[in-house]
Scaffold this active site. Structure first.
Site, PDB file in Angstrom:
ATOM      1  N   HIS A 117      27.667 -56.050   2.573  1.00 37.91           N
ATOM      2  CA  HIS A 117      28.635 -56.426   1.537  1.00 37.91           C
ATOM      3  C   HIS A 117      28.138 -57.474   0.535  1.00 37.91           C
ATOM      4  O   HIS A 117      28.960 -58.181  -0.070  1.00 37.91           O
ATOM      5  CB  HIS A 117      29.911 -56.977   2.180  1.00 37.91           C
ATOM      6  CG  HIS A 117      30.674 -55.992   3.007  1.00 37.91           C
ATOM      7  ND1 HIS A 117      30.219 -55.513   4.196  1.00 37.91           N
ATOM      8  CD2 HIS A 117      31.894 -55.418   2.813  1.00 37.91           C
ATOM      9  CE1 HIS A 117      31.111 -54.686   4.713  1.00 37.91           C
ATOM     10  NE2 HIS A 117      32.129 -54.600   3.892  1.00 37.91           N
ATOM     11  N   ASP A 124      25.396 -50.945  -3.064  1.00 40.12           N
ATOM     12  CA  ASP A 124      26.055 -51.600  -1.946  1.00 40.12           C
ATOM     13  C   ASP A 124      26.836 -50.598  -1.105  1.00 40.12           C
ATOM     14  O   ASP A 124      27.286 -49.568  -1.600  1.00 40.12           O
ATOM     15  CB  ASP A 124      27.018 -52.676  -2.459  1.00 40.12           C
ATOM     16  CG  ASP A 124      27.325 -53.728  -1.400  1.00 40.12           C
ATOM     17  OD1 ASP A 124      26.415 -54.506  -1.087  1.00 40.12           O
ATOM     18  OD2 ASP A 124      28.452 -53.765  -0.908  1.00 40.12           O
ATOM     19  N   HIS A 128      29.768 -51.217   0.110  1.00 43.94           N
ATOM     20  CA  HIS A 128      31.188 -51.343  -0.240  1.00 43.94           C
ATOM     21  C   HIS A 128      31.307 -51.561  -1.735  1.00 43.94           C
ATOM     22  O   HIS A 128      30.916 -52.599  -2.261  1.00 43.94           O
ATOM     23  CB  HIS A 128      31.824 -52.507   0.513  1.00 43.94           C
ATOM     24  CG  HIS A 128      33.325 -52.491   0.509  1.00 43.94           C
ATOM     25  ND1 HIS A 128      34.071 -52.262  -0.632  1.00 43.94           N
ATOM     26  CD2 HIS A 128      34.231 -52.673   1.507  1.00 43.94           C
ATOM     27  CE1 HIS A 128      35.362 -52.306  -0.338  1.00 43.94           C
ATOM     28  NE2 HIS A 128      35.476 -52.557   0.964  1.00 43.94           N
ATOM     29  N   HIS A 170      35.780 -44.417   4.060  1.00 43.46           N
ATOM     30  CA  HIS A 170      36.563 -45.647   4.012  1.00 43.46           C
ATOM     31  C   HIS A 170      37.460 -45.634   2.778  1.00 43.46           C
ATOM     32  O   HIS A 170      36.986 -45.526   1.644  1.00 43.46           O
ATOM     33  CB  HIS A 170      35.604 -46.831   3.974  1.00 43.46           C
ATOM     34  CG  HIS A 170      36.228 -48.169   4.139  1.00 43.46           C
ATOM     35  ND1 HIS A 170      36.779 -48.860   3.085  1.00 43.46           N
ATOM     36  CD2 HIS A 170      36.385 -48.960   5.232  1.00 43.46           C
ATOM     37  CE1 HIS A 170      37.246 -50.034   3.521  1.00 43.46           C
ATOM     38  NE2 HIS A 170      37.022 -50.112   4.824  1.00 43.46           N
ATOM     39  N   GLU A 191      38.575 -46.844   9.216  1.00 40.45           N
ATOM     40  CA  GLU A 191      39.560 -47.160   8.177  1.00 40.45           C
ATOM     41  C   GLU A 191      39.552 -46.101   7.075  1.00 40.45           C
ATOM     42  O   GLU A 191      39.534 -46.410   5.887  1.00 40.45           O
ATOM     43  CB  GLU A 191      39.281 -48.543   7.580  1.00 40.45           C
ATOM     44  CG  GLU A 191      39.250 -49.660   8.607  1.00 40.45           C
ATOM     45  CD  GLU A 191      38.934 -51.008   8.030  1.00 40.45           C
ATOM     46  OE1 GLU A 191      39.582 -51.992   8.417  1.00 40.45           O
ATOM     47  OE2 GLU A 191      38.031 -51.093   7.171  1.00 40.45           O
ATOM     48  N   GLU A 245      45.829 -48.995   5.303  1.00 42.51           N
ATOM     49  CA  GLU A 245      45.525 -50.395   5.023  1.00 42.51           C
ATOM     50  C   GLU A 245      46.141 -50.855   3.707  1.00 42.51           C
ATOM     51  O   GLU A 245      46.134 -50.133   2.711  1.00 42.51           O
ATOM     52  CB  GLU A 245      44.009 -50.594   4.983  1.00 42.51           C
ATOM     53  CG  GLU A 245      43.592 -52.035   4.778  1.00 42.51           C
ATOM     54  CD  GLU A 245      42.091 -52.214   4.642  1.00 42.51           C
ATOM     55  OE1 GLU A 245      41.678 -53.286   4.166  1.00 42.51           O
ATOM     56  OE2 GLU A 245      41.338 -51.293   4.994  1.00 42.51           O
ATOM     57  N   CYS A 286      45.051 -52.987   1.554  1.00 41.08           N
ATOM     58  CA  CYS A 286      44.073 -53.014   0.466  1.00 41.08           C
ATOM     59  C   CYS A 286      43.853 -51.631  -0.137  1.00 41.08           C
ATOM     60  O   CYS A 286      43.534 -51.519  -1.324  1.00 41.08           O
ATOM     61  CB  CYS A 286      42.733 -53.562   0.965  1.00 41.08           C
ATOM     62  SG  CYS A 286      42.704 -55.343   1.213  1.00 41.08           S
ATOM     63  N   CYS A 315      41.061 -59.668   4.242  1.00 45.22           N
ATOM     64  CA  CYS A 315      40.987 -59.137   2.881  1.00 45.22           C
ATOM     65  C   CYS A 315      42.358 -58.861   2.283  1.00 45.22           C
ATOM     66  O   CYS A 315      42.556 -58.978   1.073  1.00 45.22           O
ATOM     67  CB  CYS A 315      40.138 -57.866   2.859  1.00 45.22           C
ATOM     68  SG  CYS A 315      40.643 -56.609   4.053  1.00 45.22           S
ATOM     69  N   CYS A 316      43.341 -58.485   3.116  1.00 43.85           N
ATOM     70  CA  CYS A 316      44.624 -58.018   2.591  1.00 43.85           C
ATOM     71  C   CYS A 316      45.510 -59.118   2.001  1.00 43.85           C
ATOM     72  O   CYS A 316      46.021 -58.950   0.885  1.00 43.85           O
ATOM     73  CB  CYS A 316      45.384 -57.240   3.665  1.00 43.85           C
ATOM     74  SG  CYS A 316      44.552 -55.703   4.169  1.00 43.85           S
TER      75      CYS A 316
END
Length: 653
Positions: free
Chosen positions: A139, A189, A191, A268, A320, A336, A338, A416-417
């Site tokens: 990340h 990356d 993500h 994801h 996820e 999720e 996010c 993160c959320c």
């Protein structure tokens, strides 16, 4: 079709003043509770919740403290998202005390940045010298992207040049490390996020190199699927997480094929919608019709085959991720927070490219249901996972539900959320309107007033909204131009509205309908008034015949809100409730329930166990039903009255 770039209110929150009976309380909650609470969490000052260490990591990297790195490899991103949310609040309403705290964070970030521009406390403190050796798993560019997004927002809100300098210095360093040239890393990356951030930096600075670097990362993804394997081999086949699935399963991070060739939502969920949002940005900035067609393809797959009725996406806890078309289980849903926020980002950008009510419908669905439902009414507890059915007794016993929490949590190790919710709601004004040269598109019905410039016309658009409880909306025009302002007002006709009535100064209006919007073009004069009436019927939503989980069931929706059954109102064993095919629904606004909500009551049948004598299975037992009254509450409000069962989908008798 080539996407059409539109001027928008994005980045002009100071011109948007939300004054809404429903949403103003949430924005106040973000300002007065959530941001201070998250600041305490980032500083490890909340007893009994997972420590963050994010600020301390920065202090150690800046030489202001001693110790070692703690947290996830992307821990820095929590600070960046907090700073971004603060920026939106400051732009909307200056606050000297809050800005002083945030300015100190900016100083700390600048001090922690290396001389060459690099900034990532995990690698600076824990693995110095190993930068850019594990892009697949660790990340680095994701974290950099959130820093850049937060920096641009904070600079725009406050004029703080130091944080913009940090962002540009870091982005320029990344531009030297990555690219198609000799000696550069030909990769991307694991993500997606840097792509979004670089477009924002380009828009802030006008520097073309940031736009091209964003495009490079998108175009490179999947073109060289063996990139992850090459870096894996170069570091001796080590992996950061417990297994090497991220490296082996290229579709997890959408690296299995070039982005223009991907036909279905894979992997994801958050990564996918962040990627799609960036793709739409690049298509907007460059007029790339082929890239925009790829955005449309992925959008259609998500919303017609892989999206929950609540606007949630990502069905599977493992990875996820998306699974396959029409696989949307309710009780094991990952969904999720996010991911729904990312879907809103994607929808908003698609609206800028081509105003179409279907994008705004999804944006509204995700906002009012999943995103709003992820945060408790006290602003201090959050859902990471948003299931559509919960049986608390099974959670913690049946491990298939290990990811499901029956009550919201104070904080998370992977947090993160909560800051994502804060930055979205703090910037809510950006999502209400978009503008082209002669048209103001209204996507969300949220009260307030907005200063707008359409062509040469300056005016203030006032909106008074009774959503989500009633479908009545009024707009007012204020302008100092004696001859008025000529433009088209485009009013979205929501998918939940079967009949729309519009009056201009109390005179009925028959607008032109186009792509889900009612278009009214005229010279608007100071004091003009537009009234909308959108009846809110109680709707019985049904799933597509290929949706196994919803077969023989209905979900109740009224206006933008999806409703659910909760044990607090209906007792346990919600699975035994059945609605009939023609039963009438009764609605009532109850001020003393969950802070004031519209509840729906319906006569139903409850499956009885009176004629069962202890057998688990039997062939000679008739099903007996007893009359009952079911109370439905908005899905966003569940789990605010303690632990209990919850169900969105109800069996139909």
């Amino acid at each position: 079709m080539t996407p059409k770039t539109m001027k928008t209110t994005t980045g002009a929150l100071r011109d948007i003043r939300i004054q809404d009976p429903f949403w103003s309380d949430y924005i106040r909650l973000i300002r007065e509770v959530v941001i201070p609470y998250q600041w305490e969490a980032l500083n490890d000052r909340i007893p009994g919740v997972e420590p963050s260490h994010a600020i301390k990591n920065l202090r150690i990297a800046a030489g202001e403290d001693e110790g070692s790195f703690y947290g996830m490899v992307f821990q820095d991103s929590d600070v960046a998202k907090w700073l971004e949310a603060v920026a939106y609040l400051l732009e909307s309403e200056p606050n000297a005390d809050l800005q002083q705290v945030a300015d100190a964070v900016v100083d700390l970030i600048a001090k922690a940045q290396r001389e060459d521009g690099y900034l990532n406390t995990y690698y600076q403190l824990k693995e110095p010298g190993n930068e850019w050796t594990n892009l697949c798993e660790c990340h680095e560019l994701y974290t950099a992207g959130h820093l850049i997004e937060g920096a641009v927002a904070y600079w725009h809100a406050t004029g703080n040049a130091k944080i913009l300098d940090v962002a540009c210095k870091f982005a320029d360093y990344i531009g030297k490390v990555f690219g198609p040239g000799p000696g550069q890393i030909h990769g991307y990356d694991g993500h997606q996020e840097i792509e979004l951030a670089l477009v924002r930096l380009y828009r802030a600075t006008g520097e073309e190199r940031y736009l091209q670097l964003s495009r490079y990362f998108l175009d490179e993804r999947g073109r060289s699927p063996s990139f992850y394997d090459r870096e894996h081999e170069a570091r001796g086949h080590t992996h950061h997480w417990e297994s090497d699935f991220m490296i082996k399963k290229k579709s997890y991070s959408q690296a299995h094929a070039p982005i223009r060739e991907q036909q279905t939502a894979e992997g994801h969920a958050v990564r996918l919608v962040y990627m799609c949002a960036a793709m739409t940005d690049i298509a907007l900035e460059t007029g790339d019709a082929g890239l925009f067609a790829a955005c449309r393809t992925l959008w259609n797959n998500i919303v017609t085959k892989q999206m929950y009725v609540t606007g949630a996406i990502g069905a599977m806890a493992q990875e996820e991720s998306f699974t396959l078309d029409y696989d949307l289980p309710s009780d094991t849903a990952y969904a999720e927070t996010c991911a729904s926020i990312g879907l809103i980002f994607f929808a908003h950008r698609m609206l800028r490219a081509e105003p179409d009510g279907r994008y705004a419908d999804v944006m509204e669905r995700a906002l009012y249901n999943t995103v709003l439902g992820s945060m408790s009414r006290d602003g201090k507890h959050f859902f990471y996972v948003n299931p559509l059915e919960v049986w608390p007794k099974a959670c913690g016993v049946n491990h298939v539900y290990d990811h499901v929490k029956t009550v919201r949590q104070g904080w998370f190790g992977c947090a993160c959320c909560p800051p994502n919710v804060a930055r979205l709601l703090a910037s809510l004004g950006q999502y209400i309107y978009t503008i082209d040269d002669s048209t103001v598109y209204t996507h969300l019905y949220i009260g307030g007033e907005t200063d707008l410039l359409v062509g040469a016309n300056r005016f203030t658009l006032e909106q008074y909204s009774e959503l989500p409880w009633q479908g009545n909306v009024r707009f007012g025009i204020r302008t100092e131009a004696e001859t008025g302002a000529m433009f088209t007002l485009a009013l979205r006709v929501p998918s939940w509205c079967d009949s729309l009535q519009i009056f201009i100064n109390d005179v009925p209006c028959m607008p032109v309908m186009h792509n889900g919007y009612a278009l009214i073009r005229r010279t608007w004069l100071d004091g003009d008034r537009i009234d909308l009436s959108m009846p809110m019927e109680v709707m019985r939503m049904k799933g597509h015949p290929l949706l196994r989980e919803t077969s023989g069931k209905v979900a109740i929706q009224r206006g933008p809100l999806v409703y659910c059954l909760e044990e607090a109102d209906n007792g346990e064993h919600l699975h035994r409730l059945y609605v009939g095919p023609v039963q009438a629904a009764e609605t009532a606004f109850e001020q003393d329930v969950l802070g004031g909500v519209q509840v729906i009551r319906m006569e139903v049948s409850r499956l009885s166990d009176r004629n069962w004598d202890g057998e688990l299975y039997a062939s000679n037992v008739d099903s007996l039903f007893e009359p009952a009254t079911a109370t439905f509450i908005p899905y966003y409000a569940w789990a605010n009255r303690g632990e209990g069962e919850m169900a969105v989908w109800v069996r139909e008798k």
